[in-house]
Write an enzyme that holds these catalytic residues in place. Structure first.
Site, mmCIF file in Angstrom:
data_model
loop_
_atom_site.group_PDB
_atom_site.id
_atom_site.type_symbol
_atom_site.label_atom_id
_atom_site.label_comp_id
_atom_site.label_asym_id
_atom_site.label_seq_id
_atom_site.Cartn_x
_atom_site.Cartn_y
_atom_site.Cartn_z
ATOM 1 N N CYS A 15 -14.030 41.652 -5.904
ATOM 2 C CA CYS A 15 -13.651 42.885 -5.107
ATOM 3 C C CYS A 15 -14.203 42.310 -3.692
ATOM 4 O O CYS A 15 -13.499 41.235 -3.786
ATOM 5 C CB CYS A 15 -14.987 43.555 -5.132
ATOM 6 S SG CYS A 15 -16.533 42.690 -5.393
ATOM 7 N N CYS A 18 -16.344 39.216 -2.850
ATOM 8 C CA CYS A 18 -16.224 37.792 -3.711
ATOM 9 C C CYS A 18 -15.714 37.648 -2.871
ATOM 10 O O CYS A 18 -16.155 35.995 -2.389
ATOM 11 C CB CYS A 18 -15.479 38.794 -5.298
ATOM 12 S SG CYS A 18 -16.223 39.265 -6.603
ATOM 13 N N ASP A 417 17.200 36.885 24.811
ATOM 14 C CA ASP A 417 18.008 35.610 25.555
ATOM 15 C C ASP A 417 19.186 36.835 25.149
ATOM 16 O O ASP A 417 19.947 36.464 24.313
ATOM 17 C CB ASP A 417 17.246 34.466 24.795
ATOM 18 C CG ASP A 417 18.331 33.552 25.585
ATOM 19 O OD1 ASP A 417 18.428 33.439 26.391
ATOM 20 O OD2 ASP A 417 19.018 32.759 24.410
ATOM 21 N N ASP A 637 17.052 32.503 20.400
ATOM 22 C CA ASP A 637 17.896 31.478 18.886
ATOM 23 C C ASP A 637 16.689 30.524 19.311
ATOM 24 O O ASP A 637 17.181 29.754 18.045
ATOM 25 C CB ASP A 637 18.738 31.076 19.890
ATOM 26 C CG ASP A 637 19.294 30.915 20.810
ATOM 27 O OD1 ASP A 637 17.890 29.592 21.658
ATOM 28 O OD2 ASP A 637 20.190 29.597 21.654
ATOM 29 N N ASP A 641 13.840 28.472 23.650
ATOM 30 C CA ASP A 641 13.243 30.165 24.284
ATOM 31 C C ASP A 641 11.952 29.562 23.969
ATOM 32 O O ASP A 641 11.147 30.809 23.456
ATOM 33 C CB ASP A 641 13.685 30.961 23.731
ATOM 34 C CG ASP A 641 14.819 31.196 23.878
ATOM 35 O OD1 ASP A 641 15.415 30.627 25.349
ATOM 36 O OD2 ASP A 641 16.340 31.826 23.440
#
Length: 754
Positions: A15, A18, A417, A637, A641
Site C-alpha cells: 500500500c 509501504c 522549429d 528536431d 534546439d
C-alpha cells in the site's frame, strides 16, 4: 543507468504506507540525493550524489532492514507468465472458507447449517495463520519501524475477529450454541488475497511495454570473421563488427548497411506500421526485423549505447518516476494508518459506551480496520502512469519526464522549429545564379560552394554537395574551414578565400558597402525570396588586411517541402484551441511562404531567429501578450534546439530519421517522438490528457471510497466480510480503470479532435 543512479525491485509492498516507509529507509542512506518508490512497478529509483561501488549492496541492505525483499529491477518481467500464476493460496482460502460461509447462505433460505465450533476452528485457523502469515510478517516489520501499513490493519482486524470467536467458544456454557465469527476473519483474508492476486495480474499487464521492448533483443548475432560467418552471443558483439542479418531475423545492434537491400519492420521502436526500405549507407536500429533481403551491416553501437537500450531506459525511468500529483497521496498515506487505528478504537468505545455488547462493538471496529486499507491510494497514480507511458511507447511516443506528461494536457501554445520538424528537412538547391560582373560560370561557383560545404552536416550544405554530385561536378577539398553558427561558414578553396552564408550575415559584414552591383543582386535575392526560397550568398574575400574586399560571386536558392500530413496535423491542433507558432532562421519572405503552404498565418511566424535565440523566444511566448502565463510546448528536431526544448514547459523532440540528433532529442526533451510525423504532437497531448484524467479519476475514487466506507463501517452498516470485499474491489477498480488506457490508439487520439 548511470553510475550515480540505482534501480532495485522491492517485494512485499502492499500500500501507499509501504511506499513511504521504504522511501524513508532509503533516504537515510549516506549519499542519497533523491529516491522514488513506485508501488505499481514494485521498484525504487535512487539518485546518488557521487558514484560508489558499494551503493547497490547498501541499497539492498536498507530495503531488507525495512522489512521488504530486495529484488532485481526487472523482477515483474521475469515472473512466471500465465493467467493462474500465484492463484494457489487464493484457491486454498476459497476451499477452506466456503464451508464457513455456507451456513450464512442457509440462514437466507431458512435452514440452519451451523458447523460445530471445532470444525469452524479447524477450517479458519489455517487461513488465519498460514495463508495470512504474510500479513503478520509485514505488519510486524511495520510496527518495528514505527509505522503502519495495509498488512497491519488486516492482521489486527482479522486477529481480533478470530480471538473474539475463541473467547466466545471457550466461555460459552457446555452444549450451548453460540454464534462465532471465524468465517468473518477467514473470508476477509481470502478476499484480500484474491484482490492482491487480481492486482498482480493487472500489474503484469502494465509492464507489457517493457517486456515487449526487452523481447526485441536477439540472443545471437552472425558475425563475419577471418574464417567466415560465425554465430556468437549478442553480449560478445563489438563496435566495428560486420554482421549478416538474414530474412526474418532481428537486427542485433545499431549500424550501417554495407551490402544488400531489404525492408525493415521498426514498428516496435518507432510505431511506424509500414516497413522501411534500407539499402547501402542507411542506418539500421537494433531490434528491428529484417524483411525478405539479406543484409550485411557494420555495427556502430551495442548494449547500453544502442537506441533500443535508450528507449528501454526512458520507458523504465518514466514508469518508475513519481508524478507531482503523487505528493498529495504521500502526505495522506504518512498519517493514514495511525488515523485509521484511532478511528477503529473510537468506534469500539463508542459502540460499547452506547450499551452494546463488546462482541458487536469489536465487529464494527474490525470492519473499520479492514475497509480502510490504503491500497487504492498507492496504486492510483503509478498504475495510470505505467499504462499511459506504455501505450505511448507502443506508438513511438517516448515520455522521459513524468512531469512533462502531467503538464502536457495544459499546453495552450505549441511552437515548432521549421526545418526538419514541419518540413522534410532535406532542402534542394533550386538554382545558383552568378551575380553580375563575375566571369566564371555557374558550374565553377557550384564546385567552389560544394568544396567549401563538403565537411558540413547542415541540411543546406548537404543540398549543395548533392547538387554538385548530381551534375557530376568534381570539387576539391577545402582548407581552414570555420563554421559560423547560425550564419554560414568560411574557408579556402584552391587558394581563394570564400564565405557562404545568409543574407543577414552578409548585411552584418557590410557586403553592400561601396558595391555598385549591390542593387542588382539584392533585387535578384528578393525575387527568389518572394518565391519562397531560402537564399545564401557565396562571397570571395579579395586582398589582405584593411584593404580586403568582400565581393559577391553567386546567389544560391534553396527550397524545402512541407512534411506529408503536416498541414492537417496543424489544423487538428488549432481545432483543439491551441495557439500555433513557427520559428525559423530563414528570412521573413521564405518563412512566410512556407507558413502559407502549411496553413499558418503571418502573425504566427517568427523568422530570422538564430539557434541561440530560440530559448529566449520560448520564454517570451510563456509570458504571453496579455501578461497571462501561457503553457508552451516546443517541438524541434533535437540537434540545435536543446536550449529551447529545455526552456519550454514541455519539450518534444522529433528523432532524426537518419540517426543524427536522436541522442540529443532523448536527453534534451521531456517527450521524444520517434517518428517525424507532426500528428504525433497532438497524439502526445491527447495521451497526456487521458492519463491525467485517469489519475484524477483513480484518486477521486480512492479518496471517496475511504471517505464513504469508513463512516459506513463505523456506524455498523458494513460487516467485516463486506468491508474486505469492498477493499479488494477498490484496488481492482483502480487498476482496471488505469488499464483502460491500453485501449488508446493513435487513431483514437486523432479522431478526438476531428
Amino acid at each position: 543507468m548511470s553510475d550515480t543512479s540505482s534501480d532495485i525491485g522491492i517485494g512485499g509492498m502492499t500500500c501507499a504506507s509501504c511506499v513511504s516507509r521504504v522511501e524513508r529507509a532509503i533516504a537515510k542512506l549516506p549519499g542519497v540525493a533523491s529516491v522514488s518508490v513506485n508501488l505499481a512497478s514494485e521498484s525504487a529509483h535512487v539518485v546518488w550524489y557521487e558514484p560508489d561501488p558499494s551503493h547497490p549492496a547498501r541499497l539492498r541492505r536498507a530495503v531488507r532492514d525495512a522489512g521488504y525483499e530486495p529484488l532485481v529491477p526487472e523482477h515483474l518481467e521475469q515472473q512466471p507468465k500465465g493467467p493462474w500464476v500465484g492463484f494457489s493460496p487464493v484457491l486454498a482460502g476459497l476451499v477452506l472458507s466456503s464451508p464457513l460461509v455456507l451456513p450464512m447462505l442457509g440462514d437466507v433460505l431458512g435452514r440452519h447449517w451451523m458447523l460445530p465450533a471445532l470444525w469452524q476452528f479447524l477450517l479458519a485457523t489455517p487461513v488465519q495463520f498460514v495463508l495470512g502469515a504474510r500479513f503478520y510478517r509485514a505488519g510486524w516489520h511495520a510496527l518495528l519501524a514505527g509505522t503502519g501499513n495495509m498488512d497491519l490493519l488486516v492482521a489486527l482486524g482479522t486477529t481480533a475477529g478470530w480471538a473474539l470467536s475463541m473467547w466466545l467458544w471457550w466461555s460459552a456454557p457446555e452444549g450451548a450454541m453460540v454464534h462465532l465469527y471465524f468465517e468473518g476473519s477467514a473470508v476477509v483474508i481470502t478476499l484480500v488475497l484474491l484482490g492482491k492476486w487480481l492486482e498482480a495480474r493487472a500489474k503484469r499487464q502494465t509492464t507489457d511495454a517493457i517486456r515487449a521492448l526487452h523481447a526485441l533483443r536477439p540472443a545471437r548475432a552472425r558475425v563475419i570473421g577471418p574464417d567466415g560467418e560465425q554465430d556468437i552471443p549478442i553480449e560478445e558483439l563489438l563496435v566495428g563488427d560486420r554482421v549478416v542479418v538474414l530474412p526474418g531475423e532481428r537486427v542485433p545492434g545499431d549500424g550501417l548497411v554495407l551490402e544488400g537491400d531489404s525492408q525493415l519492420d521498426e514498428s516496435m521502436l518507432t510505431g511506424e506500421p509500414l516497413p522501411v526500405t534500407k539499402a547501402f549507407g542507411d542506418r539500421v536500429t537494433g531490434g528491428s526485423i529484417n524483411g525478405d533481403g539479406r543484409l550485411v551491416m557494420q555495427v556502430l553501437a551495442t548494449g547500453e549505447a544502442s537506441v533500443l537500450s535508450h528507449i528501454i531506459r526512458l520507458v523504465e525511468d518514466a514508469q518508475s518516476a513519481k508524478a507531482p500529483i503523487q505528493r498529495l497521496v504521500d502526505q495522506v498515506s504518512a498519517v493514514f494508518v495511525p488515523v485509521v487505528l484511532v478511528l477503529s478504537l473510537l468506534t469500539l468505545l463508542a459502540w460499547w459506551w452506547s450499551d452494546h455488547t463488546v462482541e458487536l462493538s469489536l465487529i464494527h471496529a474490525v470492519a473499520v480496520l479492514v475497509i480502510a486499507c490504503p491500497c487504492a491510494l498507492g496504486l492510483a497514480t503509478p498504475a495510470a502512469i505505467m499504462a499511459g507511458t506504455g501505450v505511448a511507447a507502443k506508438y513511438g511516443i517516448l515520455i522521459k519526464d513524468v512531469q512533462a506528461l502531467e503538464v502536457a494536457h495544459r499546453v495552450d501554445t505549441v511552437a515548432f522549429d521549421k526545418t526538419g520538424t514541419l518540413t522534410v528537412g532535406q532542402p534542394r538547391l533550386l538554382s545558383l545564379v552568378p551575380v553580375a560582373g563575375t566571369s566564371e560560370s555557374a558550374d565553377v561557383w557550384l564546385a567552389m560552394a560544394a568544396s567549401l560545404q563538403s565537411g558540413s552536416e547542415h541540411p543546406l550544405a548537404r543540398a549543395v554537395v548533392q547538387a554538385a554530385k548530381n551534375q557530376q561536378i568534381v570539387f576539391a577539398s577545402p582548407q581552414a574551414v570555420r563554421a559560423v553558427p547560425g550564419f554560414g561558414c568560411e574557408g579556402q578553396v584552391q587558394e581563394r578565400a570564400l564565405l557562404l552564408g545568409s543574407l543577414r550575415w552578409m548585411s552584418d559584414l557590410n557586403l553592400t558597402r561601396a558595391d555598385p552591383q549591390a542593387p542588382l543582386w539584392q533585387a535578384q535575392a528578393l525575387a527568389l525570396q518572394s518565391q519562397g526560397a531560402t537564399v545564401s550568398v557565396l562571397v570571395e574575400r579579395v586582398g589582405l588586411g584593411d584593404a580586403a574586399q568582400l565581393l559577391p560571386r553567386a546567389l544560391l536558392a534553396f527550397g524545402d517541402e512541407p512534411k506529408p500530413g503536416a498541414q492537417a496535423a496543424l489544423e487538428a491542433l488549432r481545432a483543439r484551441g491551441l495557439r500555433l507558432v513557427m520559428i525559423s532562421g530563414d528570412n521573413a519572405g521564405a518563412a512566410r511562404a512556407m507558413a502559407q503552404r502549411l496553413g499558418l498565418h503571418d502573425d504566427e511566424v517568427y523568422a530570422e531567429v538564430l539557434p541561440g535565440d530560440k530559448s529566449a523566444l520560448v520564454k517570451r511566448l510563456q509570458q504571453g501578450d496579455d501578461a497571462a502565463r501561457r503553457v508552451v510546448a516546443f517541438v524541434g528536431d533535437g540537434i540545435n534546439d536543446a536550449p529551447a526544448l529545455a526552456a519550454a514547459d514541455v519539450g518534444m523532440a522529433m528523432a532524426n530519421p537518419n540517426g543524427g540528433g536522436t541522442d540529443v532529442a532523448m536527453q534534451a526533451a521531456g517527450i521524444t517522438l520517434m517518428r517525424g510525423e507532426v500528428a504525433l504532437v497532438e497524439a502526445a497531448l491527447d495521451i497526456s490528457s487521458r492519463t491525467v484524467s485517469k489519475i484524477r479519476q483513480n484518486l477521486f475514487w480512492a479518496f471517496a471510497y475511504n471517505a464513504a466506507g469508513i463512516p459506513l463501517a463505523a456506524f455498523g452498516f458494513l460487516s467485516p466480510e463486506v468491508a474486505g470485499a469492498a477493499m479488494a474491489l477498490s484496488s481492482l477498480s483502480v487498476m482496471t480503470n488505469a488499464l483502460l488506457l491500453k485501449r488508446w490508439s493513435l487513431q483514437v487520439g486523432l479522431k478526438k479532435s476531428q
